[in-house]
Scaffold this motif. Structure first.
Motif, PDB file in Angstrom:
ATOM      1  N   SER A 162       0.813  -1.217   0.000  1.00  0.00           N
ATOM      2  CA  SER A 162       0.000   0.000   0.000  1.00  0.00           C
ATOM      3  C   SER A 162       0.846   1.267   0.000  1.00  0.00           C
ATOM      4  O   SER A 162       0.474   2.252  -0.616  1.00  0.00           O
ATOM      5  CB  SER A 162      -1.024   0.027   1.142  1.00  0.00           C
ATOM      6  N   ARG A 163       2.004   1.204   0.659  1.00  0.00           N
ATOM      7  CA  ARG A 163       2.854   2.404   0.620  1.00  0.00           C
ATOM      8  C   ARG A 163       3.373   2.661  -0.794  1.00  0.00           C
ATOM      9  O   ARG A 163       3.407   3.797  -1.253  1.00  0.00           O
ATOM     10  CB  ARG A 163       4.032   2.246   1.580  1.00  0.00           C
ATOM     11  N   PHE A 164       3.774   1.595  -1.461  1.00  0.00           N
ATOM     12  CA  PHE A 164       4.216   1.743  -2.853  1.00  0.00           C
ATOM     13  C   PHE A 164       3.076   2.293  -3.712  1.00  0.00           C
ATOM     14  O   PHE A 164       3.260   3.148  -4.561  1.00  0.00           O
ATOM     15  CB  PHE A 164       4.635   0.386  -3.430  1.00  0.00           C
ATOM     16  N   TYR A 165       1.881   1.741  -3.466  1.00  0.00           N
ATOM     17  CA  TYR A 165       0.720   2.107  -4.272  1.00  0.00           C
ATOM     18  C   TYR A 165       0.410   3.592  -4.099  1.00  0.00           C
ATOM     19  O   TYR A 165       0.135   4.310  -5.065  1.00  0.00           O
ATOM     20  CB  TYR A 165      -0.479   1.253  -3.859  1.00  0.00           C
ATOM     21  N   LYS A 166       0.482   4.052  -2.848  1.00  0.00           N
ATOM     22  CA  LYS A 166       0.227   5.463  -2.558  1.00  0.00           C
ATOM     23  C   LYS A 166       1.248   6.365  -3.234  1.00  0.00           C
ATOM     24  O   LYS A 166       0.938   7.455  -3.675  1.00  0.00           O
ATOM     25  CB  LYS A 166       0.264   5.702  -1.042  1.00  0.00           C
ATOM     26  N   LYS A 167       2.481   5.895  -3.283  1.00  0.00           N
ATOM     27  CA  LYS A 167       3.520   6.677  -3.953  1.00  0.00           C
ATOM     28  C   LYS A 167       3.320   6.692  -5.462  1.00  0.00           C
ATOM     29  O   LYS A 167       3.993   7.435  -6.168  1.00  0.00           O
ATOM     30  CB  LYS A 167       4.902   6.042  -3.690  1.00  0.00           C
ATOM     31  N   GLY A 168       2.428   5.816  -5.942  1.00  0.00           N
ATOM     32  CA  GLY A 168       2.251   5.716  -7.385  1.00  0.00           C
ATOM     33  C   GLY A 168       3.326   4.874  -8.051  1.00  0.00           C
ATOM     34  O   GLY A 168       3.536   4.947  -9.251  1.00  0.00           O
ATOM     35  N   TRP A 169       4.024   4.071  -7.265  1.00  0.00           N
ATOM     36  CA  TRP A 169       5.096   3.255  -7.840  1.00  0.00           C
ATOM     37  C   TRP A 169       4.601   1.907  -8.334  1.00  0.00           C
ATOM     38  O   TRP A 169       5.314   1.188  -9.008  1.00  0.00           O
ATOM     39  CB  TRP A 169       6.212   3.030  -6.802  1.00  0.00           C
TER      40      TRP A 169
END
Length: 920
Positions: A162-169
RNA sequence: GGGCGAUUAGCUCAGCGGUAGAGCACUGCCUUUACAAGGCAGGGGUCGUAGGUUCGAAACCUACAUCGCCCACCA
């Protein structure tokens, strides 16, 4: 004479289980609660749950165990975290094979039932390898055992995603990926293994309009012709510039396709014309993007030809190739066929040839992370040992492409993305056949990231959800391992205390697959409060060891039948022997070859340690306060050989520590072997017998016993990290002899440190003289065939009075070790008749041998010796007569050469004299 | 195509500027207060090839050969 404390031969099978259990029961592998000591932490490279311990595991874990035991003894709060990996595709394949045997399949069972089956399989066989590690003696803290799919690790995966997803990565994309038609899933770039294959290069004629002209196209994959949407040439290729705007007729299909100009084409290859199949070749995919070409997928996900392949539909790719070639041949469209060796991508799990296919997958943007990771190495925050791996490592990071993280299998962490079914769009996405079946393409509402099913759709209020069917690449959870095992993202005490870890120990085959990714993820997700790069990296050292190969240098594999099973070796030779072999072969930067014979000398080494201990214990008086420490040692009247061995021990301690610091365990093993065998056993033990057997002098006996004990116990401590079982067993006996029966481990003892007060350079050189003298006499005895029963008289001509005194003082060394009955030390003497003679340094040594030997043999011996000396003198004088040598070489080097010349000259003269007087 | 490593005794490998080493194998001798799974001694190598640097090269440099590994959209 029989020692009550220790049996005559060491039987590993009898003692190993006791110690393996003892260490765990007594909690020696757990870090100390509230310890103020600096910590030393390793997380295990988690073996797959499929596995049974193989030689690679044995090596990897032996090396880690050596480091952990060493650091623990050396005053660190040491922690080694165990665990296993769910092993994605590999594990799923294993269970699928079982199902096949049972006549069913995962599709027949369905996802839910299949996963139940996976879990029950993991439950029954997942711990096998951990039990085997325990048998190896691995000092893992079992109370912290993790599994990449347990609750703790799964929480970390969800959080990271989810952290990656939030970063748009993290994004979905229709891309060309490596598809395994057997495993039915996409693979990342590094999961493809390239194999050199003897293939053919087919030169095919593509007709140019109506007349008989044609372009010749070279390809290794004629079956993809069906999906060609262009042919390409290099823009600067003069041969084809007239063809601008023209097209060719695609054979068989009879479709007209354009001739395009793209600089990716190498004009020197073949005819400089390349067929472009954007749907089935990564390079062509890129060309297709640049020229906006249609992708025609003629090969499907099962490796069979699709409906677009016309009459070839449903054929396998191999069969289709055959048929196409036949058809082209029939139409006269084959120009020629050449042999063409090239490498072909295969699946790293099943070996089947990879099919590049366009498919809709999840990707992780890595650019930023890769840069940070590379930076961390450039700034030496993460150091690789040996450093020769830095280059390849950085090159890989610098050229990294986005990571395809989705897999179309069922065993693994399911992509935590949910789609709202309330707003289902019309079926039939135009972009791809595959895409239309994926829920991502069927919903208008934004997908939601969640570990469990969301309650209500924020966009439309819908409550019907479908989770993304894909699972994450198994290496995604592996990349989190150094901190997920410490309970990240929870702010645990372990995380604060033990992150970053100290060193990662692994083979180079997973340097990219795993090591680099842990660094990338660590830098991104470091625990709260750890902001400096030095705190965020998962480990500061990476210790890369070699790969275990067989005698021929081949990788060990079941299919080659060249596997040496570490468990069998443990049975046959003992676990310590196995560990010693692995350590002693572990030369930095090199793979290692092992064979059955390699184990013999390690087993013998273990036996040597055992027996020298037996000897020592045999001579320990009952009730003496032992073990000896430095203080009680100094209370004794030590003599030359004691000082010598103590000094040699100090040098060894220093060198061993150095080798461990450098991760050069082969060096460590060699140092231990040499000191114990060639110095302690071969010389000191023999010399110690003199005083031990002397009934007249008990204070001398105390001195030698104290030294013996001091050296032996330090040796046990030094060797313990490499050979923990046998050293513990001897240590136990040692304590028992001293009346200490409380069970304790060598792990409680300090790792020996250099004691400068015990370094005696003078004693070392004096002992060297005795060793030379003894060897000289023994050589003569052996070469002249003088039986040991014949005790010799020795006459030593010693000019230096101090030296004479020294030899006189320790004449027992010579008498005992050369079997001499009488020693005569004189300041000058004529050579006695009928005697052998030898020169050691500047001491002349005569051995009267009248009636004992054949003097023609002595003549031969002397002549040989003379020849050696003369050859040597020639070499040295050549150097000395060179004015450049005198001018340029360091002064002490010139001096050394001169001294050598002098002593050789003296020796030569003496030898000549001896030869002349031999029969006098 | 690019990179890395290897090439040293019959075998497996250390050494990596100053007299070529170990283990195993081989030869001879040896039941000596540990150990025959041992002890003592011995034989065996122009350190892949060719150049270069250096007073001096197995070691450093450059080519080449052979083998192995890694990387690369090798149509």
């Amino acid at each position: 004479m029989e020692n009550p404390g220790i049996p005559k031969t060491y039987e590993p099978q009898k003692v190993e289980p006791y110690w393996a259990d003892f260490w765990v029961q007594k909690g020696y592998f757990k870090p100390e609660k509230g310890s103020a000591k600096p910590s030393f932490v390793i997380v295990i490279p988690p073996p797959n749950v499929t596995g049974s311990l193989h030689m690679g595991h044995a090596l990897n874990n032996t090396l880690q165990d050596v480091l952990i035991r060493w650091k623990k003894m050396d005053g660190f709060d040491a922690l080694w975290v165990p665990g296993t990996d769910h092993g994605g595709i590999a594990t799923q394949n294993v269970v699928e094979k079982l199902l096949k045997k049972e006549g069913t399949s995962r599709h027949e069972l369905g996802r839910e039932k299949f996963l139940e089956r996976m879990w029950s399989w993991r439950k029954e066989s997942g711990d096998t390898i951990l039990m085997q590690l325990r048998r190896l003696g691995a000092s893992l803290d079992w109370s912290r055992t993790r599994f990449t799919m347990d609750e703790t690790c799964s929480r970390a995966v969800l959080e990271a995603f989810s952290r990656f997803y939030k970063k748009g990565w993290i994004y979905r994309g229709l891309r060309m990926v490596n598809w395994c038609v057997r495993c039915q899933t996409a693979l990342s770039d590094i999961e493809v293994e390239f194999e050199e294959r003897k293939d053919k290069l087919y030169h095919i004629r593509y007709p140019l309009g109506a007349n008989d002209q044609y372009l010749i196209v070279a390809t290794t994959r004629p079956e993809t012709l069906l999906g060609d949407t262009a042919v390409a040439v290099h823009p600067d290729d003069p041969r084809y510039s007239p063809l601008k705007g023209k097209s060719v007729q695609l054979p068989i299909v009879n479709r007209e396709i354009p001739i395009i100009f793209d600089s990716a084409v190498d004009p020197k290859f073949g005819t400089g014309v390349v067929k472009v199949t954007p749907a089935h070749d990564p390079a062509d995919f890129d060309i297709g993007e640049r020229h906006n070409l249609e992708q025609i997928a003629v090969i499907g996900f099962e490796g069979k030809m699709t409906a677009k392949a016309l009459q070839y539909q449903m054929l396998s790719r191999e069969e289709c190739r055959k048929r196409i070639l036949e058809d082209l041949e029939a139409q006269g469209l084959i120009e020629k066929i050449e042999d063409y060796p090239h490498s072909v991508g295969t699946c790293y799990r099943c070996g089947v040839i990879i099919e590049p296919l366009v498919s809709d997958q999840w990707f992780l943007k890595v650019e930023h992370m890769a840069q940070e990771a590379a930076q961390a190495t450039r700034e030496t925050l993460v150091q690789i040992f040996p450093s020769s791996w830095n280059g390849p490592y950085l090159h890989w990071l610098d050229n990294l492409r986005d990571w395809c993280i989705s897999r179309q299998i069922w065993w693994g962490h399911r992509v935590p993305i949910w789609y709202c079914l309330n707003s289902k769009k019309d079926q039939g996405c135009p972009a791809s056949e595959l895409k239309s079946t994926h829920p991502a393409s069927q919903t208008a509402c934004p997908p939601v990231v969640s570990g469990t099913m969301p309650e209500k759709c924020a966009a439309c209020g819908g409550v019907q959800w479908e989770q993304d069917p894909d699972v994450l690449d198994t290496w995604f959870s592996s990349a989190l391992w150094p901190f997920s095992v410490l309970e990240w993202p929870q702010p645990s005490a372990d995380l604060q205390k033990y992150y970053p870890t100290s060193v990662l120990v692994t083979g180079h085959e997973i340097l990219y697959l795993w090591v680099a990714r842990m660094v990338m993820f660590g830098l991104t997700f470091a625990p709260k409060g750890m902001d400096e790069p030095a705190q965020r990296i998962p480990y500061s050292h990476v210790f890369i060891h070699g790969i275990v190969r067989d005698k021929q240098g081949k990788k060990m594999s079941k299919s080659l039948g060249n596997v040496i099973d570490p468990l069998v070796m443990m049975d046959k030779f003992g676990t310590d022997a196995l560990r010693f072999v692995l350590a002693s072969q572990s030369v930095p930067g090199r793979d290692m070859q092992i064979s059955d014979e390699t184990f013999l000398s390690a087993r013998n080494f273990a036996n040597k340690i055992w027996n020298v201990s037996r000897f020592a214990f045999m001579n320990f008086p009952q009730g003496q306060a032992l073990p000896t420490n430095a203080q009680s040692l100094r209370a004794n009247q030590l003599e030359l050989c004691d000082q010598w061995i103590l000094s040699r021990l100090q040098k060894t301690i220093e060198a061993v520590r150095q080798s461990l610091n450098e991760y050069n365990l082969a060096q460590t093993a060699r140092l231990l072997y040499q000191f114990l065998w060639s110095e302690f056993c071969d010389w000191y033990i023999e010399l110690s017998k003199i005083r031990i057997l002397d009934p007249t002098d008990s204070s001398q006996k105390r001195a030698v016993v104290a030294t013996l004990d001091y050296v032996l116990t330090r040796l046990l401590m030094l060797v313990h990290p490499v050979m923990p079982f046998i050293t513990e067993e001897i240590w136990r006996s040692r304590l028992a002899l001293a009346g200490e029966n409380r069970p304790q481990s060598l792990l409680e003892q300090p790792y020996p440190q250099l004691d400068p007060t015990l370094v005696e350079q003078d004693a070392e050189s004096k002992m060297e003289l005795f060793r030379f003298l003894i060897v000289a006499v023994r050589t003569i005895r052996s070469e002249m065939n003088v039986p040991p029963a014949n005790k010799l008289n020795l006459i030593l001509v010693v000019k230096d009075p101090a030296q004479a005194q020294l030899i006189q003082k320790h004449s027992r060394y010579l008498e005992h070790l050369c079997r001499a009955k009488q020693l005569q030390i004189v300041s000058s003497a004529q050579k006695p008749n009928k005697s052998a003679a030898v020169l050691v340094q500047d001491i002349e040594l005569f051995i009267p041998l009248e009636g004992l030997i054949d003097f023609s043999k002595e003549k031969q011996r002397l002549e040989k010796e003379l020849k050696h000396v003369e050859e040597d003198m020639e070499r040295v004088s050549l150097r000395l007569s060179n004015p450049d040598f005198r001018a340029n070489a360091p002064a002490d080097e010139v001096e050394r050469a001169q001294e050598r010349m002098e002593s050789s000259g003296l020796k030569k003269e003496r030898l000549k004299e001896h030869l002349e007087t031999l029969f006098a």
